[in-house]
Motif scaffolding. Sequence first.
Motif, PDB file in Angstrom:
ATOM      1  N   UNK A 104       0.908  -1.311  -0.215  1.00 28.84           N
ATOM      2  CA  UNK A 104      -0.147   0.032   0.181  1.00 28.84           C
ATOM      3  C   UNK A 104       0.923   1.155   0.139  1.00 28.84           C
ATOM      4  N   UNK A 105       0.766   2.212  -0.800  1.00 32.51           N
ATOM      5  CA  UNK A 105       0.905   3.566  -0.527  1.00 32.51           C
ATOM      6  C   UNK A 105       0.261   4.463   0.314  1.00 32.51           C
ATOM      7  N   UNK A 129       6.178  -2.496  -7.437  1.00 35.54           N
ATOM      8  CA  UNK A 129       5.253  -1.571  -8.039  1.00 35.54           C
ATOM      9  C   UNK A 129       5.200  -0.823  -7.470  1.00 35.54           C
ATOM     10  N   UNK A 130       4.476   0.187  -6.088  1.00 34.32           N
ATOM     11  CA  UNK A 130       4.314   1.180  -5.842  1.00 34.32           C
ATOM     12  C   UNK A 130       5.280   2.139  -5.702  1.00 34.32           C
ATOM     13  N   UNK A 174       3.660   0.777   3.114  1.00 36.52           N
ATOM     14  CA  UNK A 174       3.509  -0.699   3.705  1.00 36.52           C
ATOM     15  C   UNK A 174       3.378  -1.841   2.428  1.00 36.52           C
ATOM     16  N   UNK A 175       3.880  -3.046   3.248  1.00 38.38           N
ATOM     17  CA  UNK A 175       3.721  -3.932   2.948  1.00 38.38           C
ATOM     18  C   UNK A 175       2.837  -5.440   3.417  1.00 38.38           C
ATOM     19  N   UNK A 182      -3.515   4.518  -1.932  1.00 42.59           N
ATOM     20  CA  UNK A 182      -2.988   2.770  -3.229  1.00 42.59           C
ATOM     21  C   UNK A 182      -2.887   1.572  -2.811  1.00 42.59           C
ATOM     22  N   UNK A 183      -3.993   0.400  -3.806  1.00 37.47           N
ATOM     23  CA  UNK A 183      -3.268  -0.646  -3.187  1.00 37.47           C
ATOM     24  C   UNK A 183      -2.786  -0.923  -4.585  1.00 37.47           C
ATOM     25  N   UNK A 184      -0.926  -2.490  -4.263  1.00 37.32           N
ATOM     26  CA  UNK A 184      -0.212  -2.616  -5.601  1.00 37.32           C
ATOM     27  C   UNK A 184      -0.482  -3.869  -4.736  1.00 37.32           C
TER      28      UNK A 184
END
Length: 95
Positions: A5-6, A61-62, A92-93, A54-56
Amino acid sequence: MQKAYLQITLKVNVPEREAAANVYMAYKEPFLSGITGAVSKELLVRDEDVQVLHGFRSEADAKAYLESDLFNKDVVAGLNDLLQADPEVRIYSTL
Protein backbone atom coordinates in the motif's frame (compact mmCIF):
# COMPACT_ATOMS: atom_id res chain seq x y z
CA MET A 1 0.73 -13.33 -1.76
CA GLN A 2 2.43 -10.15 -0.62
CA LYS A 3 0.67 -6.85 -1.34
CA ALA A 4 1.71 -3.26 -0.80
CA TYR A 5 0.00 0.00 0.00
CA LEU A 6 1.17 3.48 -0.87
CA GLN A 7 -0.22 6.10 1.50
CA ILE A 8 0.16 9.74 0.52
CA THR A 9 -0.96 12.31 3.11
CA LEU A 10 -1.76 15.76 1.75
CA LYS A 11 -2.17 18.98 3.72
CA VAL A 12 -4.96 20.70 1.80
CA ASN A 13 -7.04 23.56 3.18
CA VAL A 14 -10.78 22.84 3.36
CA PRO A 15 -11.68 25.32 0.56
CA GLU A 16 -9.27 23.53 -1.84
CA ARG A 17 -10.38 19.98 -1.03
CA GLU A 18 -12.94 19.84 -3.82
CA ALA A 19 -10.22 20.74 -6.32
CA ALA A 20 -7.95 18.06 -4.81
CA ALA A 21 -10.78 15.52 -5.06
CA ASN A 22 -11.17 16.45 -8.74
CA VAL A 23 -7.49 15.62 -9.33
CA TYR A 24 -8.04 12.29 -7.57
CA MET A 25 -11.07 11.49 -9.74
CA ALA A 26 -9.36 12.56 -12.97
CA TYR A 27 -6.45 10.17 -12.49
CA LYS A 28 -8.12 7.25 -10.68
CA GLU A 29 -9.03 5.32 -13.85
CA PRO A 30 -5.70 5.96 -15.64
CA PHE A 31 -3.98 4.74 -12.46
CA LEU A 32 -6.04 1.55 -12.22
CA SER A 33 -5.88 0.73 -15.92
CA GLY A 34 -2.37 1.91 -16.79
CA ILE A 35 -0.07 1.41 -13.81
CA THR A 36 1.56 -1.99 -13.45
CA GLY A 37 0.37 -3.78 -10.33
CA ALA A 38 -2.28 -1.19 -9.37
CA VAL A 39 -5.33 -2.80 -7.72
CA SER A 40 -7.10 -0.02 -5.79
CA LYS A 41 -7.16 3.69 -5.01
CA GLU A 42 -9.16 5.35 -2.22
CA LEU A 43 -9.53 8.95 -1.08
CA LEU A 44 -9.67 9.34 2.72
CA VAL A 45 -10.67 12.68 4.24
CA ARG A 46 -10.02 13.80 7.83
CA ASP A 47 -10.35 17.21 9.47
CA GLU A 48 -6.58 17.65 9.48
CA ASP A 49 -5.65 16.25 6.04
CA VAL A 50 -6.52 14.18 3.01
CA GLN A 51 -4.97 10.80 2.28
CA VAL A 52 -4.84 8.76 -0.88
CA LEU A 53 -4.40 5.04 -0.28
CA HIS A 54 -3.15 3.09 -3.31
CA GLY A 55 -3.14 -0.72 -3.42
CA PHE A 56 -0.50 -2.63 -5.39
CA ARG A 57 0.46 -6.22 -6.03
CA SER A 58 4.00 -5.54 -4.76
CA GLU A 59 6.23 -2.97 -3.11
CA ALA A 60 8.23 -2.72 -6.34
CA ASP A 61 5.04 -1.71 -8.20
CA ALA A 62 4.35 1.01 -5.61
CA LYS A 63 7.88 2.37 -5.91
CA ALA A 64 7.67 2.32 -9.72
CA TYR A 65 4.46 4.36 -9.62
CA LEU A 66 6.26 7.09 -7.67
CA GLU A 67 8.70 7.34 -10.60
CA SER A 68 6.00 7.29 -13.30
CA ASP A 69 4.97 10.15 -15.57
CA LEU A 70 1.36 9.77 -14.42
CA PHE A 71 2.40 10.51 -10.84
CA ASN A 72 5.06 13.15 -11.46
CA LYS A 73 3.76 15.00 -14.50
CA ASP A 74 0.01 14.69 -13.95
CA VAL A 75 -0.94 14.08 -10.31
CA VAL A 76 1.82 16.11 -8.67
CA ALA A 77 1.37 18.95 -11.14
CA GLY A 78 -2.40 18.95 -10.56
CA LEU A 79 -2.01 19.11 -6.79
CA ASN A 80 1.00 21.40 -6.54
CA ASP A 81 -0.89 24.69 -6.05
CA LEU A 82 -3.31 23.12 -3.53
CA LEU A 83 -0.80 21.76 -1.01
CA GLN A 84 0.10 23.57 2.22
CA ALA A 85 3.14 21.33 2.85
CA ASP A 86 5.13 18.61 1.13
CA PRO A 87 3.19 15.34 0.92
CA GLU A 88 4.04 12.56 3.36
CA VAL A 89 4.66 9.36 1.41
CA ARG A 90 4.74 5.90 3.00
CA ILE A 91 4.82 2.40 1.54
CA TYR A 92 3.54 -0.54 3.56
CA SER A 93 3.91 -4.23 2.71
CA THR A 94 1.72 -7.05 3.92
CA LEU A 95 3.20 -10.26 5.28
